[in-house]
Design an enzyme around this catalytic site. Sequence first.
Site, PDB file in Angstrom:
ATOM      1  N   ASP A 179       0.868  -1.291  -0.009  1.00 11.40           N
ATOM      2  CA  ASP A 179      -0.098  -0.042  -0.056  1.00 11.40           C
ATOM      3  C   ASP A 179       0.873   1.237   0.023  1.00 11.40           C
ATOM      4  OD1 ASP A 179      -2.284   1.877   0.439  1.00 11.40           O
ATOM      5  OD2 ASP A 179      -3.428   0.178   1.200  1.00 11.40           O
ATOM      6  N   HIS A 211       2.207   2.129  -3.285  1.00 14.22           N
ATOM      7  CA  HIS A 211       1.146   3.047  -3.676  1.00 14.22           C
ATOM      8  C   HIS A 211       1.591   4.645  -3.666  1.00 14.22           C
ATOM      9  CE1 HIS A 211      -2.236  -0.082  -3.248  1.00 14.22           C
ATOM     10  NE2 HIS A 211      -1.295  -0.417  -3.707  1.00 14.22           N
TER      11      HIS A 211
END
Lengths: 554, 290
Positions: free
Chosen positions: A325, A350
Amino acid sequence: MKHPCGLPFFRKAPSFSRTRLPSWLGAVSLLGMAACGSNDEEAPPIEYMCDTDSTLASPAPVGVCGAGDPKLPPEPKFPAEPVCQEIKATKTGPAEDTLDTNLIQTALTQCKGGAVKLVADGERNSFVTGHLTVSNVTLWVDAGVTLYASRDPEQYQKTGNCGRIGISDSGACTDFITMDGVSPAIMGDGVIDGQGGEPLIGHDYSWWQASYALRAIDGSIGNPPLINTTTKTNGMVLYRITLHNSPKFHVKIASTPSYGPTACTTAGDGFTVWGITILTPSKWKNSKGEVLTPSFARNTDGVDPGEGSIAQCGVIACNTISTGDDHIAVKGGHWVSNLIIAHNHFGTGHGMSIGSETFGSYTSPDGVLHRGIENMDVYDLTIDADSRPVGYDAQASDFNGIRVKSDESRGGLVNNITYTDICMRDMTNAILVSTAYNPMFAGTLFPDFRALTFRNLHHVTCKGLSRPVVTLEGFNSTLPLGPVTLDNVVIDNMGKLDVAAEYANIELGPGDVSFYPSGFDVTVTDNRVPGSSAKRTCVFPTLPTPEVPPGWLR
Amino acid sequence: MNGFRKAMRTMHSFSLHRLLAPLLLAGSTAACTTHTTESQGTCVPDPAVSCTVNGFSAEAVHLTGYSCTGAARPDDNSTYIDGVPQGLVCADQAGGGYCCTNFTTQCSYNPVGICDPGTYGYQCLGANRPEALNPAISCNQGVREDNVINFCCSGTERAANCTQSDAIGCAAGITGWICPTGTQPTAQDMGANKSRADLFYLLCPVPTVAANPKYETYCCYTASLVPAGGTCLQDRNVPGCAPGRFGIACYGTDTPEQNFARLNCPDPGVPGISEQGYPATVYCCDYTSN
């Protein structure tokens, strides 16, 4: 409107129309572009830059990274020896027939103000515990030692839903390690492994599988964060520790200087995260032989300042992060200010992110109202999407660069954020400033993104499986983005259609900018001076990666 | 639509445009009015409709005021081109009229949208959200439908509905809510730091009347997705289902336990009518943490 390949083509807005491009949609269209060819017949030949430098060790030797940087405080140090208590390992792996929780927690409680060191005893190098509290004490995990988080959900049970699949209950579990008090620290060249990909005791699924099961509804899984801080924490330190496989966020930080929240006299007075390594997943297969990939490790943010309360006067320096993430997500649900994020190297993830919560407000004791996220300085950062193979289920969002994201359900002020000396490779979204993080969300907390500066930024191509995109979006005419300063910002191998902007005031120059943003309600002031800048020279370190199965590609 | 926009801009140059507009429209802006009939009415730009938003002029926020007759709306000639919605986004005004975008958006007015009274529907492509296109409008939580998102909107700012409360005394793992009587919690009522998304929804029991009878309380939980083929829905009107228990209506042969893993329904289902008014098998169930 169709893309020339026949794909739905969302990025070219018709006259008097406008398009807001969500990252997932952009990725779809971009992959389509990459598959069928260029969207720009005049584009020069692609320049490839694939080298990595294996001499840039991770973490850097003690005293090297950050040395001489006047913005940073001195590098943290290990505690003087002998420490308060030293505990020898009795396990050679993560066996859970007995747990070390009481042994370690008792030592941590008895050694307030001191340090507890976990050491190997010959081949015995492992500890397994449930929830621990590190309050006013240092936990030192020695080189070669691994502290495993128990796979038994009952060790973290809060609401009855911890470890239960299919339940969206963000408060279901307590943390693996809770940090609290004045200057709590976790240090050492050892490893803390959350075992997020391993089957839970009493179940045939892992923490990540429980989380993945909620992905379709974006449910909020209650898995335990690996390390969390209470709202009463001042001056927490993480130093050189390696973190693997957190069930959820790796590090959540709430911290202010001991002298209070209104001033930041010395960087790091609030918190310091220095020289840590996050590699998640750390293995390609779990003990059942199931494949583990970054996109499967859902919600495993690296470092999240401001997640639980205000975070101020922090330093995040010299770290290596590759996860499933956000690498770093600065959360403005309360108030975050005065952060330095320097000399870091990121792999898959991310993005170097702000948001999605930016709505916070805080009235300090002097009566001043503070809002959102302000005064953040990000510099000397590399983000390399090619640092590791990611498997067949990789998604475009696994390769984000710099992101500022929010939406009207959780938006607020983001101001005075500077990104300097940034290198990125093979991002899908090189720069993504989006006020429509989830356009379905309703609310009246409108994103208010103001001064953002990007200086000496260079994005290069190696594998080039998708073309890099730049998105600069304000919320609407009443809340435009800006001023955004782009100075010596070079994105190699962009197509003309790969920049989207709307509701934004943008200043270019004096250094070169390799693209020209335009769009609905976009004002561009062009101060570029030809020849006044040179592309930043990028060197990407060889980042830690799990052993690569044969035949795997990105 | 180009002819429409040209006509709209042309009309702004006439001081008596309100009088001339119908004539101009009749002659040159068929695209603007072909959707209307005499019985439906027509819409014309009207500077008397104030579209100032937060101190910004209508021009600054790219809005145009309209007056309409009959059932006509300025945005009811929306179209779809290759599946992409195209149209104006309009906020209805309390004093009459509409404030509409002065450009074509990738949202279409949706006259058959399922919306609460006082709100009306739009379908938007991708990340387009009506509030970002038209700052005078307010919309609810969107619901994805294929490649578009459905919204229900109004020119009136949405009133706060239910609020989350830890004081309700709900069982561990489920969330307490207090709501004005007749409303129930929805995803958009959730806190700003809570994750929500397109298919996210709350499963709520029969409400309990609060100490203040103007309000009701709920203990709701976030159910996982109903399995493919599942036919069971929440039903607050199951006869005899006491406050705090979960009324469920199933249209098929499946049971609530098969659709909602956290529910336990001790009694067999009985024939009844669902909350939506269709024949169904209705159940009264309990939340279980096991």
